[in-house]
Design a protein around this motif. Structure first.
Motif, PDB file in Angstrom:
ATOM      1  N   ILE A   1       0.777  -1.220   0.066  1.00  0.00           N
ATOM      2  CA  ILE A   1       0.041   0.010  -0.025  1.00  0.00           C
ATOM      3  C   ILE A   1       1.029   1.120  -0.029  1.00  0.00           C
ATOM      4  CG2 ILE A   1      -1.994   1.245   1.070  1.00  0.00           C
ATOM      5  CD1 ILE A   1      -2.638  -1.625   0.073  1.00  0.00           C
TER       6      ILE A   1
ATOM      7  N   ILE B   1      -7.552   5.283  -1.388  1.00  0.00           N
ATOM      8  CA  ILE B   1      -6.922   5.992  -0.676  1.00  0.00           C
ATOM      9  C   ILE B   1      -6.541   7.515  -1.014  1.00  0.00           C
ATOM     10  CG2 ILE B   1      -4.767   6.220   1.083  1.00  0.00           C
ATOM     11  CD1 ILE B   1      -5.032   3.302   1.376  1.00  0.00           C
ATOM     12  N   THR B   2      -5.954   7.339  -2.282  1.00  0.00           N
ATOM     13  CA  THR B   2      -5.473   8.583  -3.111  1.00  0.00           C
ATOM     14  C   THR B   2      -6.763   9.665  -3.160  1.00  0.00           C
ATOM     15  OG1 THR B   2      -3.670   7.622  -4.049  1.00  0.00           O
ATOM     16  CG2 THR B   2      -4.495   9.713  -4.977  1.00  0.00           C
TER      17      THR B   2
ATOM     18  N   ASN C   1      -4.787   1.541  -3.408  1.00  0.00           N
ATOM     19  CA  ASN C   1      -4.294   2.837  -3.452  1.00  0.00           C
ATOM     20  C   ASN C   1      -5.018   4.042  -4.156  1.00  0.00           C
ATOM     21  OD1 ASN C   1      -1.918   1.859  -2.332  1.00  0.00           O
ATOM     22  ND2 ASN C   1      -1.190   1.058  -4.234  1.00  0.00           N
ATOM     23  N   ASN C   2      -5.526   3.568  -5.060  1.00  0.00           N
ATOM     24  CA  ASN C   2      -6.517   4.672  -5.831  1.00  0.00           C
ATOM     25  C   ASN C   2      -7.454   5.395  -4.895  1.00  0.00           C
ATOM     26  OD1 ASN C   2      -5.055   4.290  -8.041  1.00  0.00           O
ATOM     27  ND2 ASN C   2      -6.740   2.854  -9.204  1.00  0.00           N
TER      28      ASN C   2
ATOM     29  N   PRO D   1      -0.126   5.099  -1.173  1.00  0.00           N
ATOM     30  CA  PRO D   1      -1.050   6.007  -1.866  1.00  0.00           C
ATOM     31  C   PRO D   1      -0.174   7.361  -2.469  1.00  0.00           C
ATOM     32  CG  PRO D   1      -1.434   5.955   0.449  1.00  0.00           C
ATOM     33  CD  PRO D   1      -0.293   4.872   0.443  1.00  0.00           C
ATOM     34  N   GLU D   2      -0.778   8.161  -3.068  1.00  0.00           N
ATOM     35  CA  GLU D   2       0.019   9.304  -3.376  1.00  0.00           C
ATOM     36  C   GLU D   2      -0.788  10.680  -2.886  1.00  0.00           C
ATOM     37  OE1 GLU D   2       2.737   9.827  -5.441  1.00  0.00           O
ATOM     38  OE2 GLU D   2       2.924   7.682  -5.367  1.00  0.00           O
TER      39      GLU D   2
END
Length: 189
Positions: free
Chosen positions: A26, A168-169, A165-166, A28-29
């Motif tokens: 994991i 969370i971003t 990840n998408n 995120p950005e």
């Protein structure tokens, strides 16, 4: 007795060499602001993981074959780090001795995968809560997101990682752009 000891040693070595369960990575950005929005505002950042289960994905292959998957990293520290980078880019200073505290609570973070013979359904849920405590008061707000997709064959670990990840971003973008949160922090810190 020696045969039993040799057999136990071989069994122990074999158990060590068996492949382990796959784990999700994991990362995120966070939103990195091009210009700081505030100057001279300082806060303490804290986080808690309030989920009942610590795994991040559940893969259901049918016939009561359910496999939980964990994250390579601690999800709480990963999210706290991402939020810290985002806040720092906005111009906030993260310091332990600040009068105000921003606490990140992880309420839900899960990827559910259902496999059939020829396809998969992947649904993700994320719910975070931010609690801002200052000498002037308290602000509490929840941020959540859901996503769903399906595809052919079985879902890979990379598919699950990308979904979480998408999500969370996207939730971090909501936090960044929340005028109510930003106004409260700027007025009360």
């Amino acid at each position: 007795m020696k045969k039993l000891l040799v057999a136990a040693s071989v069994l122990a070595l074999t158990a060590c060499s068996t492949p382990s369960e796959p784990q999700l990575s994991i990362s995120p950005e966070p939103v990195i602001a091009s210009q700081p929005l505030v100057q001279g505002k300082s806060m303490n950042l804290d986080s808690r993981d309030l989920r009942t289960a610590q795994f991040i994905a559940v893969v259901d292959s049918g016939r009561e074959n359910v496999q939980p998957l964990h994250s390579n990293e601690n999800l709480r520290t990963t999210l706290e780090d991402a939020l810290s980078r985002q806040l720092t880019a906005q111009g906030y200073t993260i310091a332990k001795d600040s009068q105000g505290t921003l606490r990140l609570d992880i309420l839900e973070a899960m990827v559910n995968v259902k496999h059939s013979v020829v396809s998969h359904d992947l649904s993700s849920k994320l719910q975070l809560q931010l609690v801002v405590e200052t000498p002037k008061g308290k602000f509490v707000k929840r941020y959540s997101g859901k996503s769903a997709r399906n595809g052919a064959m079985s879902a890979s670990v990379q598919d699950m990682e990308q979904a979480m990840n998408n999500l969370i971003t996207a939730v971090l973008k909501d936090i960044y752009a929340d005028p109510e949160l930003n106004a409260y922090i700027q007025e009360n810190l």
